[in-house]
Scaffold this motif. Structure first.
Motif, PDB file in Angstrom:
ATOM      1  N   LYS A  72       0.837  -1.200   0.000  1.00 49.67           N
ATOM      2  CA  LYS A  72       0.000   0.000   0.000  1.00 49.67           C
ATOM      3  C   LYS A  72       0.880   1.262   0.000  1.00 49.67           C
ATOM      4  O   LYS A  72       0.608   2.220  -0.718  1.00 49.67           O
ATOM      5  CB  LYS A  72      -0.917  -0.027   1.224  1.00 49.67           C
ATOM      6  CG  LYS A  72      -1.942   1.069   1.273  1.00 49.67           C
ATOM      7  CD  LYS A  72      -2.846   0.878   2.485  1.00 49.67           C
ATOM      8  CE  LYS A  72      -3.854   1.986   2.632  1.00 49.67           C
ATOM      9  NZ  LYS A  72      -4.716   1.802   3.817  1.00 49.67           N
ATOM     10  N   TRP A  73       1.951   1.246   0.795  1.00 46.85           N
ATOM     11  CA  TRP A  73       2.882   2.380   0.843  1.00 46.85           C
ATOM     12  C   TRP A  73       3.509   2.619  -0.532  1.00 46.85           C
ATOM     13  O   TRP A  73       3.589   3.758  -0.999  1.00 46.85           O
ATOM     14  CB  TRP A  73       3.973   2.140   1.896  1.00 46.85           C
ATOM     15  CG  TRP A  73       4.968   3.255   1.982  1.00 46.85           C
ATOM     16  CD1 TRP A  73       4.862   4.396   2.717  1.00 46.85           C
ATOM     17  CD2 TRP A  73       6.222   3.355   1.277  1.00 46.85           C
ATOM     18  NE1 TRP A  73       5.973   5.198   2.521  1.00 46.85           N
ATOM     19  CE2 TRP A  73       6.818   4.568   1.645  1.00 46.85           C
ATOM     20  CE3 TRP A  73       6.882   2.526   0.389  1.00 46.85           C
ATOM     21  CZ2 TRP A  73       8.051   4.972   1.146  1.00 46.85           C
ATOM     22  CZ3 TRP A  73       8.115   2.937  -0.116  1.00 46.85           C
ATOM     23  CH2 TRP A  73       8.678   4.158   0.264  1.00 46.85           C
ATOM     24  N   PHE A  74       3.962   1.533  -1.185  1.00 43.79           N
ATOM     25  CA  PHE A  74       4.553   1.677  -2.520  1.00 43.79           C
ATOM     26  C   PHE A  74       3.549   2.283  -3.493  1.00 43.79           C
ATOM     27  O   PHE A  74       3.895   3.148  -4.290  1.00 43.79           O
ATOM     28  CB  PHE A  74       5.058   0.323  -3.042  1.00 43.79           C
ATOM     29  CG  PHE A  74       6.389  -0.075  -2.468  1.00 43.79           C
ATOM     30  CD1 PHE A  74       7.563   0.506  -2.924  1.00 43.79           C
ATOM     31  CD2 PHE A  74       6.472  -1.022  -1.464  1.00 43.79           C
ATOM     32  CE1 PHE A  74       8.803   0.154  -2.393  1.00 43.79           C
ATOM     33  CE2 PHE A  74       7.699  -1.387  -0.928  1.00 43.79           C
ATOM     34  CZ  PHE A  74       8.864  -0.802  -1.391  1.00 43.79           C
ATOM     35  N   ILE A  75       2.302   1.827  -3.428  1.00 44.69           N
ATOM     36  CA  ILE A  75       1.263   2.357  -4.312  1.00 44.69           C
ATOM     37  C   ILE A  75       1.031   3.834  -4.024  1.00 44.69           C
ATOM     38  O   ILE A  75       0.975   4.657  -4.941  1.00 44.69           O
ATOM     39  CB  ILE A  75      -0.039   1.541  -4.166  1.00 44.69           C
ATOM     40  CG1 ILE A  75       0.152   0.148  -4.783  1.00 44.69           C
ATOM     41  CG2 ILE A  75      -1.226   2.262  -4.804  1.00 44.69           C
ATOM     42  CD1 ILE A  75      -0.967  -0.826  -4.497  1.00 44.69           C
ATOM     43  N   GLU A  76       0.919   4.190  -2.743  1.00 42.83           N
ATOM     44  CA  GLU A  76       0.699   5.601  -2.379  1.00 42.83           C
ATOM     45  C   GLU A  76       1.835   6.492  -2.850  1.00 42.83           C
ATOM     46  O   GLU A  76       1.640   7.665  -3.134  1.00 42.83           O
ATOM     47  CB  GLU A  76       0.542   5.750  -0.858  1.00 42.83           C
ATOM     48  CG  GLU A  76      -0.796   5.276  -0.341  1.00 42.83           C
ATOM     49  CD  GLU A  76      -0.960   5.482   1.155  1.00 42.83           C
ATOM     50  OE1 GLU A  76      -0.020   5.978   1.826  1.00 42.83           O
ATOM     51  OE2 GLU A  76      -2.024   5.129   1.671  1.00 42.83           O
ATOM     52  N   ASN A  77       3.042   5.928  -2.935  1.00 41.78           N
ATOM     53  CA  ASN A  77       4.212   6.703  -3.339  1.00 41.78           C
ATOM     54  C   ASN A  77       4.548   6.559  -4.820  1.00 41.78           C
ATOM     55  O   ASN A  77       5.596   7.039  -5.265  1.00 41.78           O
ATOM     56  CB  ASN A  77       5.412   6.324  -2.468  1.00 41.78           C
ATOM     57  CG  ASN A  77       5.269   6.897  -1.072  1.00 41.78           C
ATOM     58  OD1 ASN A  77       5.545   8.071  -0.849  1.00 41.78           O
ATOM     59  ND2 ASN A  77       4.770   6.105  -0.141  1.00 41.78           N
TER      60      ASN A  77
END
Length: 184
Positions: free
Chosen positions: A144-149
């Motif tokens: 999720k963090w990778f997607i948000e970034n």
């Protein structure tokens, strides 16, 4: 070494599971037993949630969603998607044609990366497949963090997941790569 932002994100968002029951179920069960929710109110709430998810996804099929996102994101075609996320061509084809009954969660996460979805799009896609990001799963919070970034390099993501002690996504590609590297 993990990106500092990811470490902070995990501290804030990762909530390890304390048992087999979900946090929502425990809260609702506790409220129900305490008399805060009438017996039929709990059932009505569950139906309302199910209806809201159905309404959110109304008119959207997995096939249409994938086709639209390939076009919107300027990807050259299906091969861009399954190559970018490491999903085997046959698996991707079955998902796209809605012939696969139960898509593995890790494959669904990988497709979010391959389709270069933003968080809202990823959440919708996962819901179409019957999933959502779980706060109790470090792997999912990291993805999720990778997607948000806006980070969509599957190799970088998998390297980070392994540093966290988590399985890479999709597992099938990782296993295939491991087997072919042992043959050399």
């Amino acid at each position: 070494m993990l990106p500092f932002d990811l470490e902070e994100y995990l501290k804030k968002n990762y909530k390890p599971s304390t048992g087999e029951t979900s946090e929502t179920t425990v809260a609702m069960d506790t409220s129900y037993r305490a008399g805060c929710l009438a017996p039929n109110l709990f059932d009505e709430l569950a139906k309302d949630i199910e209806k809201a998810v159905d309404d959110y996804n109304k008119g959207t099929t997995i096939k249409k969603f994938i086709r639209d996102k390939i076009k919107e994101k300027g990807l050259s075609g299906s091969s861009d998607v399954y190559t970018n996320c490491g999903v085997i061509k046959g698996t991707f084809s079955k998902i796209r044609r809605e012939k696969q009954k139960d898509t593995q969660r890790q494959t669904a996460l990988a497709l979010c990366i391959g389709l270069k979805l933003n968080l809202e799009e990823a959440e919708k896609f996962l819901s179409l497949l019957g999933y959502k990001f779980r706060a109790s799963k470090k792997q999912e919070i990291a993805v999720k963090w990778f997607i948000e970034n806006g980070i969509y390099n599957i190799d970088d993501i998998n390297e980070t997941l392994m540093k966290l002690g988590e399985e890479p996504i999709p597992k099938q590609r990782f296993l295939k790569d491991r087997i072919s590297s042992k043959k050399m």
